[in-house]
Structure formats: structure tokens, C-alpha cells
Design a protein around this motif. Structure first.
Motif, PDB file in Angstrom:
ATOM      1  N   THR A   1      25.893   0.919  21.877  1.00 17.73           N
ATOM      2  CA  THR A   1      26.747   1.346  20.767  1.00 17.73           C
ATOM      3  C   THR A   1      27.936   0.400  20.602  1.00 17.73           C
ATOM      4  OG1 THR A   1      26.068   3.638  21.011  1.00 17.73           O
ATOM      5  CG2 THR A   1      28.121   3.257  19.819  1.00 17.73           C
ATOM      6  N   GLN A   2      28.545  -0.030  21.700  1.00 16.36           N
ATOM      7  CA  GLN A   2      29.665  -0.973  21.623  1.00 16.36           C
ATOM      8  C   GLN A   2      29.204  -2.325  21.089  1.00 16.36           C
ATOM      9  OE1 GLN A   2      30.656  -0.499  25.836  1.00 16.36           O
ATOM     10  NE2 GLN A   2      32.722   0.114  25.211  1.00 16.36           N
TER      11      GLN A   2
ATOM     12  N   GLU B   1      28.674  -1.851  17.380  1.00 15.32           N
ATOM     13  CA  GLU B   1      29.973  -1.720  16.706  1.00 15.32           C
ATOM     14  C   GLU B   1      30.654  -3.075  16.528  1.00 15.32           C
ATOM     15  OE1 GLU B   1      31.949   2.574  17.808  1.00 15.32           O
ATOM     16  OE2 GLU B   1      31.894   1.068  19.384  1.00 15.32           O
TER      17      GLU B   1
ATOM     18  N   ASN C   1      26.450   8.306  14.864  1.00 21.03           N
ATOM     19  CA  ASN C   1      27.157   7.072  14.512  1.00 21.03           C
ATOM     20  C   ASN C   1      26.989   6.768  13.022  1.00 21.03           C
ATOM     21  OD1 ASN C   1      28.015   5.923  17.307  1.00 21.03           O
ATOM     22  ND2 ASN C   1      25.881   6.532  17.565  1.00 21.03           N
TER      23      ASN C   1
ATOM     24  N   TRP D   1      28.902   5.611  10.858  1.00 23.85           N
ATOM     25  CA  TRP D   1      29.542   4.360  10.453  1.00 23.85           C
ATOM     26  C   TRP D   1      28.515   3.235  10.349  1.00 23.85           C
ATOM     27  CZ3 TRP D   1      28.447   0.602  13.867  1.00 23.85           C
ATOM     28  CH2 TRP D   1      28.125   0.990  15.162  1.00 23.85           C
TER      29      TRP D   1
END
Length: 188
Positions: free
Chosen positions: A138-139, A142, A168, A170
Motif C-alpha cells: 500500500t505504501q 501510494e 483504499n 484514493w
């Protein structure tokens, strides 16, 4: 490069560990601009021999904003999974990719390109192999802009991964429009 593709497609190194036998799925040419590095082909892809010929592939093409014609044109997109053959079924989804393929074949493939393609890393297995383990998937997703123009980390587009996408929002709201534009204007 034709000899390399022929060698990969005839590989049977881990056939005894594969439920449906060896059928390496890989495609590219020396001019490929975007290389898709994912986990391993699913059963539908194994059966047809056509990469990303499943719901995950339809979602990936939607995310990238490309047509089937663009996606299957090896001047634009190539495929180099972490494991080239269908690994079998797990409780949810498929088993992880076999560990033999990437160390055996990836460097030879990457060395064969005239110019290094953008490498789209699809899912945790590809991201871990190429980006390391300091950040979780996820990081990495992102912070996708930090990895451009060499890499583009993405979650796996599998329907099984719908929970990640719902947690998520976004990603599809903010990242996907940028990624589509990047693919269209910078690479295609």
C-alpha cells in the motif's frame, strides 16, 4: 530475443510441481515500451495461452486506459511474470508464483531490450522483488510517483483484491487518472 523467448517457452524446470504442467506465459519484443511484471498466470490464462485473458486483465486494461489492441501489441506491452506458469489453486486465489522463474530468466530478459521499458509491478510479489521490503505494498502504491519512470507499482487487479480497493478509494479516484495520462502521453 527470439531464441530467448523460445527457451523460456520450452522451460520445464519446475513442471513436477505444477498441477497443470509447464506452459510458460511470456511475451515481449526488443522494442517493448511497458513490461508487465505480475505474480503468475491464472488457470484461465493457462487454458487459453493468452496473458491477462481474464477479469484481472480487463480491470488492468481499464486502469491503464488502453484498448485490447494496444494491450496485446508487443511494441507497447510485454509480459514477464514472477512465475511463468500457473502455480495452482490456494484457499483464496492462486498459489504464490514459483520462485525459480524470476532469478532464472528476468535478468536475461531485461538485458535484451534496446531501451529499458517502464516496468509495471503488479501485486506484492513483483513489488517486493523489485522494490524491496522496506515499505508495504500500500505504501509503495501510494508513493508510485517516486518510482517513475523506471517502475510503477500497482495492486493486483484481481476480483479477490476488491477489499484492498474498497479500503483504499484514493487509488481509483486519484492515482488511476494520473496513471492513465502517464501511460498515454509518456509511453504510448
Amino acid at each position: 530475443m527470439k531464441d530467448l523467448l523460445k527457451d523460456i517457452r520450452s522451460c520445464t524446470l519446475c513442471e513436477k510441481n505444477l498441477p497443470l504442467g509447464a506452459k510458460p506465459i511470456v511475451r515481449f519484443n526488443q522494442n517493448t515500451k511497458i513490461l508487465l511484471i505480475s505474480q503468475a498466470p491464472g488457470r484461465a490464462v493457462h487454458n487459453t495461452g493468452i496473458d491477462w485473458n481474464d477479469p484481472s486483465g480487463r480491470k488492468l486494461r481499464e486502469w491503464l486506459g488502453v484498448t485490447d489492441e494496444q494491450f496485446y501489441n508487443t511494441d507497447y506491452f510485454g509480459v514477464m511474470p514472477m512465475g511463468f506458469c500457473y502455480p495452482g489453486k490456494a484457499k483464496t486465489g492462486d498459489l504464490p508464483p514459483r520462485k525459480e522463474c524470476a532469478p532464472l530468466w528476468h535478468k536475461s530478459i531485461l538485458d535484451a531490450f534496446k531501451q529499458q521499458p517502464l516496468k509495471i509491478l503488479i501485486g506484492a510479489h513483483a513489488c517486493k522483488y523489485y522494490l524491496g521490503t522496506k515499505k508495504k505494498l500500500t505504501q509503495q502504491v501510494e508513493n508510485y510517483k517516486d518510482y517513475l519512470p523506471q517502475y510503477l507499482p500497482l495492486p493486483h487487479p484481481s476480483p479477490v483484491n476488491r477489499f484492498w480497493r474498497s479500503k483504499n478509494p484514493w487509488f481509483e479516484k486519484d492515482a488511476i487518472p494520473y496513471i492513465r495520462q502517464y501511460i498515454q502521453h509518456k509511453v504510448l
